[in-house]
Motif scaffolding. Structure first.
Motif, PDB file in Angstrom:
ATOM      1  N   ALA A  18      48.261  41.113  35.007  1.00 40.49           N
ATOM      2  CA  ALA A  18      48.245  42.136  35.550  1.00 40.49           C
ATOM      3  C   ALA A  18      47.036  42.733  36.553  1.00 40.49           C
ATOM      4  CB  ALA A  18      48.981  43.588  34.924  1.00 40.49           C
ATOM      5  N   ILE A  19      45.958  42.603  35.446  1.00 40.15           N
ATOM      6  CA  ILE A  19      44.493  42.627  35.924  1.00 40.15           C
ATOM      7  C   ILE A  19      44.062  41.705  36.916  1.00 40.15           C
ATOM      8  CG2 ILE A  19      41.968  42.821  35.084  1.00 40.15           C
ATOM      9  CD1 ILE A  19      42.947  43.954  32.532  1.00 40.15           C
ATOM     10  N   ALA A  20      44.681  40.440  36.865  1.00 43.79           N
ATOM     11  CA  ALA A  20      44.276  39.286  37.868  1.00 43.79           C
ATOM     12  C   ALA A  20      44.951  40.150  39.076  1.00 43.79           C
ATOM     13  CB  ALA A  20      44.790  37.876  37.231  1.00 43.79           C
ATOM     14  N   VAL A  26      42.421  43.909  45.213  1.00 49.97           N
ATOM     15  CA  VAL A  26      40.761  44.451  45.716  1.00 49.97           C
ATOM     16  C   VAL A  26      40.447  43.394  46.619  1.00 49.97           C
ATOM     17  CG1 VAL A  26      38.660  45.066  44.720  1.00 49.97           C
ATOM     18  CG2 VAL A  26      40.871  45.880  43.675  1.00 49.97           C
ATOM     19  N   LYS A  27      40.468  42.159  46.258  1.00 48.72           N
ATOM     20  CA  LYS A  27      39.830  41.236  46.942  1.00 48.72           C
ATOM     21  C   LYS A  27      40.323  41.222  48.401  1.00 48.72           C
ATOM     22  CE  LYS A  27      37.957  36.617  46.444  1.00 48.72           C
ATOM     23  NZ  LYS A  27      37.912  35.235  45.677  1.00 48.72           N
ATOM     24  N   SER A  28      41.665  41.390  48.469  1.00 50.89           N
ATOM     25  CA  SER A  28      42.314  41.098  49.645  1.00 50.89           C
ATOM     26  C   SER A  28      41.915  42.246  50.846  1.00 50.89           C
ATOM     27  CB  SER A  28      43.659  41.004  49.788  1.00 50.89           C
ATOM     28  OG  SER A  28      44.475  42.060  49.213  1.00 50.89           O
ATOM     29  N   TYR A  29      41.713  43.402  50.525  1.00 54.32           N
ATOM     30  CA  TYR A  29      41.289  44.626  50.957  1.00 54.32           C
ATOM     31  C   TYR A  29      39.895  45.042  51.274  1.00 54.32           C
ATOM     32  CZ  TYR A  29      46.338  45.633  51.121  1.00 54.32           C
ATOM     33  OH  TYR A  29      47.563  45.475  51.334  1.00 54.32           O
ATOM     34  N   HIS A  30      38.833  44.436  50.324  1.00 54.22           N
ATOM     35  CA  HIS A  30      37.796  44.988  50.307  1.00 54.22           C
ATOM     36  C   HIS A  30      36.872  44.841  51.620  1.00 54.22           C
ATOM     37  CE1 HIS A  30      35.896  41.341  49.454  1.00 54.22           C
ATOM     38  NE2 HIS A  30      34.574  41.910  49.532  1.00 54.22           N
ATOM     39  N   GLN A  31      37.008  43.842  52.338  1.00 56.58           N
ATOM     40  CA  GLN A  31      36.386  43.750  53.626  1.00 56.58           C
ATOM     41  C   GLN A  31      36.787  44.719  54.697  1.00 56.58           C
ATOM     42  OE1 GLN A  31      36.465  39.516  53.890  1.00 56.58           O
ATOM     43  NE2 GLN A  31      34.200  39.447  53.373  1.00 56.58           N
ATOM     44  N   ASP A  82      41.546  36.109  27.772  1.00 55.61           N
ATOM     45  CA  ASP A  82      42.156  35.439  29.303  1.00 55.61           C
ATOM     46  C   ASP A  82      41.488  35.629  30.473  1.00 55.61           C
ATOM     47  OD1 ASP A  82      43.999  34.622  27.321  1.00 55.61           O
ATOM     48  OD2 ASP A  82      45.475  36.218  27.639  1.00 55.61           O
ATOM     49  N   ILE A  83      40.935  36.699  30.621  1.00 52.63           N
ATOM     50  CA  ILE A  83      40.473  37.020  31.958  1.00 52.63           C
ATOM     51  C   ILE A  83      38.878  36.680  32.372  1.00 52.63           C
ATOM     52  CG2 ILE A  83      40.131  38.960  33.560  1.00 52.63           C
ATOM     53  CD1 ILE A  83      41.751  40.923  32.014  1.00 52.63           C
ATOM     54  N   VAL A  84      38.151  36.816  31.474  1.00 50.87           N
ATOM     55  CA  VAL A  84      36.820  36.467  31.428  1.00 50.87           C
ATOM     56  C   VAL A  84      36.470  35.118  31.218  1.00 50.87           C
ATOM     57  CG1 VAL A  84      34.611  37.618  31.117  1.00 50.87           C
ATOM     58  CG2 VAL A  84      36.540  39.266  31.262  1.00 50.87           C
ATOM     59  N   ALA A 138      36.161  45.188  35.671  1.00 47.60           N
ATOM     60  CA  ALA A 138      34.866  45.246  36.431  1.00 47.60           C
ATOM     61  C   ALA A 138      34.531  43.720  36.168  1.00 47.60           C
ATOM     62  CB  ALA A 138      33.484  46.007  36.271  1.00 47.60           C
ATOM     63  N   ALA A 139      34.574  43.095  35.103  1.00 51.47           N
ATOM     64  CA  ALA A 139      34.211  41.793  34.739  1.00 51.47           C
ATOM     65  C   ALA A 139      35.116  40.760  35.473  1.00 51.47           C
ATOM     66  CB  ALA A 139      34.184  41.633  33.366  1.00 51.47           C
ATOM     67  N   ALA A 140      36.443  41.415  35.418  1.00 51.49           N
ATOM     68  CA  ALA A 140      37.300  40.638  35.993  1.00 51.49           C
ATOM     69  C   ALA A 140      37.167  40.391  37.736  1.00 51.49           C
ATOM     70  CB  ALA A 140      38.845  40.998  35.838  1.00 51.49           C
ATOM     71  N   LEU A 141      36.552  41.538  38.288  1.00 51.48           N
ATOM     72  CA  LEU A 141      36.177  41.433  39.683  1.00 51.48           C
ATOM     73  C   LEU A 141      34.974  40.468  39.954  1.00 51.48           C
ATOM     74  CD1 LEU A 141      36.858  45.218  40.524  1.00 51.48           C
ATOM     75  CD2 LEU A 141      38.198  43.181  41.757  1.00 51.48           C
ATOM     76  N   ARG A 142      34.203  40.631  39.096  1.00 48.78           N
ATOM     77  CA  ARG A 142      32.956  39.472  39.254  1.00 48.78           C
ATOM     78  C   ARG A 142      33.451  38.293  39.152  1.00 48.78           C
ATOM     79  NH1 ARG A 142      30.284  43.820  36.294  1.00 48.78           N
ATOM     80  NH2 ARG A 142      30.558  42.869  34.308  1.00 48.78           N
ATOM     81  N   GLY A 143      34.557  37.876  38.201  1.00 52.61           N
ATOM     82  CA  GLY A 143      34.841  36.693  37.984  1.00 52.61           C
ATOM     83  C   GLY A 143      35.624  36.187  39.289  1.00 52.61           C
ATOM     84  N   GLN A 144      35.950  37.002  40.142  1.00 49.28           N
ATOM     85  CA  GLN A 144      36.749  36.597  41.563  1.00 49.28           C
ATOM     86  C   GLN A 144      35.572  36.576  42.507  1.00 49.28           C
ATOM     87  OE1 GLN A 144      40.336  36.990  42.856  1.00 49.28           O
ATOM     88  NE2 GLN A 144      41.163  37.165  40.819  1.00 49.28           N
ATOM     89  N   GLY A 145      34.359  36.415  42.243  1.00 44.30           N
ATOM     90  CA  GLY A 145      33.229  36.452  43.189  1.00 44.30           C
ATOM     91  C   GLY A 145      32.763  37.967  43.686  1.00 44.30           C
TER      92      GLY A 145
END
Ligand code: ASP
Ligand code: MG
Length: 469
Positions: A18-20, A26-31, A82-84, A138-145
């Motif tokens: 779910a976190i992924a 978040v990634k698809s909207y942040h821009q 699993d996430i980080v 937050a770490a998971a988001l950083r993992g997505q760049g």
């Protein structure tokens, strides 16, 4: 400047998968937004487990609370692994996790020794769910760049000291938000803020009440004068009725602030009941969307909805209630009976959900949660001792196992005949109506029925006044 607050509820950040998913949203909207703030709940079930730990500690069940703590530790660790994947991230996160878990053990240990837990202690404990989860997301988001940083809302949202249901102090909060969030946002960092958690001016941890992460998102929306607030959950939006009971319930595309407030008040678990306050003030639209079906539009909540005037928009229920009646012929004309009755109820801390008084003045009845009934009856009996001995009041009694079914819709205010249709629907289904009240806001009609009739009543009203409406 376009600003979006996105809140992810417990299921939306309930496990690694779910976190992924939340991160890819978040990634698809942040821009699309100049400033984006993420608010997260604890993982699903964690707040309940934390409360259970404290309760077990009060009861002195050491083995049980320790094994529950162990379970919480293991679940968070496995989600983290699993996430980080980044080693450095793991090295930073692990001790932080372990620190929170050992804090939890220590709190439980003290509760065990003292044999009690205060509301303040409860807030310190329940806040841990969000405080563990935000750094993980937050770490998971950083993992997505993405540039992201966890922010503990105890540093951000200032409240009074009504522990477990604290009230935010708007100005003090705005100052902190400007100090802490705005610089991050200016650097294009996505703050990942703990929902639910806050602190007093002295820095003592408070919480905003169960389900309070929605409220956190709205408070931040207000402080940052956000363009929109989106709450991500596990259903496609606000539904016309609980789909587990009414199988043909539908998503409501648009609702007004008042309709949602009424729904939240009458038990629909859509949003924390106070969520609307900070955003109504600034007229900020709110969306309810599904993390697991992001393509569906969701429900939009705005000041005045186009939702068909004259229609009922949704039906909701509050269960586990009892109807208390104070009755007696001698009550007629004695001033102050109602005031004394409700003062006696208030002394028990019971919340009254509905009141009606017969115009003959020979009875007052009101609805309260069943768990408060015996205390309330006791309290009224002792308040009315004299009237009872004189037979001015014959008896104080309760009918258990009742449910309030509420139909909500802005149209109820302006359209005659809707109440009539609700009652004919119930009449056709041969459902007995025990009591009735129209909300003073005029946005709702509430009907009291026996527990055994509640599901049928919902289906019938849904069919007749929403689907056929
Ligand atoms: N974690 C808190 C609760 O379960 C707050 C929230 O999820 O909104 O009540
Ligand atoms: Mg919630």
């Amino acid at each position: 400047m376009s600003t979006l607050i996105m809140k992810f509820g417990g299921t939306s950040v309930g496990n690694a998968e779910a976190i992924a998913q939340a991160c890819s949203i978040v990634k698809s909207y942040h821009q699309d937004w100049a400033r984006l703030v993420v608010v997260v709940s604890a993982m699903r079930g964690v707040t309940d487990s934390l409360i259970e730990c404290a309760e077990l500690a009060v009861q002195g069940e050491e083995d049980q609370y320790q094994s529950l703590i162990e379970q919480l530790r293991a679940n968070h660790h496995s989600a983290m692994k699993d996430i980080v994947s980044d080693e450095m991230e793991l090295e930073q996160l692990t001790p932080q996790f372990d620190e929170y878990i050992s804090e939890l053990s220590e709190y439980c240990r003290s509760i065990h020794v003292l044999g009690e837990v205060t509301a303040r202690g409860m807030d310190t404990i329940t806040s841990l769910g969000e405080r563990i989860n935000a750094p993980l997301v937050a770490a998971a988001l950083r993992g997505q760049g993405l540039a992201a940083q966890a922010v503990d809302a105890a540093q951000l949202i200032v409240t009074d000291n009504s522990f477990q249901n604290a009230n935010p102090l708007e100005e003090a909060t705005r100052i902190k938000v400007n100090e802490i969030l705005v610089p991050l946002l200016n650097e294009k960092v996505i703050p990942v803020v703990t929902g639910f958690v806050a602190a007093t001016e002295q820095g003592i941890v408070t919480t905003l009440g169960r389900g309070g992460s929605d409220y956190t998102a709205a408070i931040l929306g207000n402080s940052l004068d956000a363009s929109e607030v989106w709450t991500w959950t596990d259903v496609d939006g606000v539904m016309t009725a609980d789909p587990r009971i009414v199988t043909n319930a539908m998503v409501i595309p648009e609702l007004s602030f008042s309709e949602v407030s009424e729904l939240a008040y009458f038990g629909a678990k859509v949003l924390h009941p106070k969520t609307l306050r900070p955003i109504i003030e600034r007229d900020i639209p709110l969306w309810v969307k599904n993390t697991f079906n992001p393509a569906s539009t969701g429900t939009k909540v705005i000041r005045s909805s186009k939702s068909d005037e004259g229609k009922v928009t949704a039906i909701t229920t509050i269960r586990n209630l009892s109807l208390v009646t104070v009755e007696g012929r001698g009550m007629l004309g004695i001033p102050g009976i109602a005031a004394r009755t409700f003062a006696a109820v208030a002394r028990q801390g019971a919340s009254v959900l509905m009141i009606s008084q017969a115009s003959s003045e020979q009875s007052i009845c009101f609805v309260i949660p069943s768990k408060t009934v015996s205390g309330v009856i006791h309290s009224i009996e002792s308040e009315m001792e004299l009237e009872l001995s004189r037979r001015d009041i014959d008896r104080v009694w309760a009918q258990p196992e009742i449910v309030i079914v509420t139909a909500v819709g802005a149209g109820l205010r302006t359209t005659p005949g809707i109440a009539g249709r609700v009652f004919s629907a119930l009449g056709e289904a041969r459902i007995n109506v025990i009591a009735i009240a129209q909300g003073s806001s005029e946005y709702s009609i509430s009907i009291v029925v026996a527990e055994k009739d509640a599901d049928d009543a919902m289906r019938k009203i849904h069919q007749e006044v929403i689907l056929n409406g």
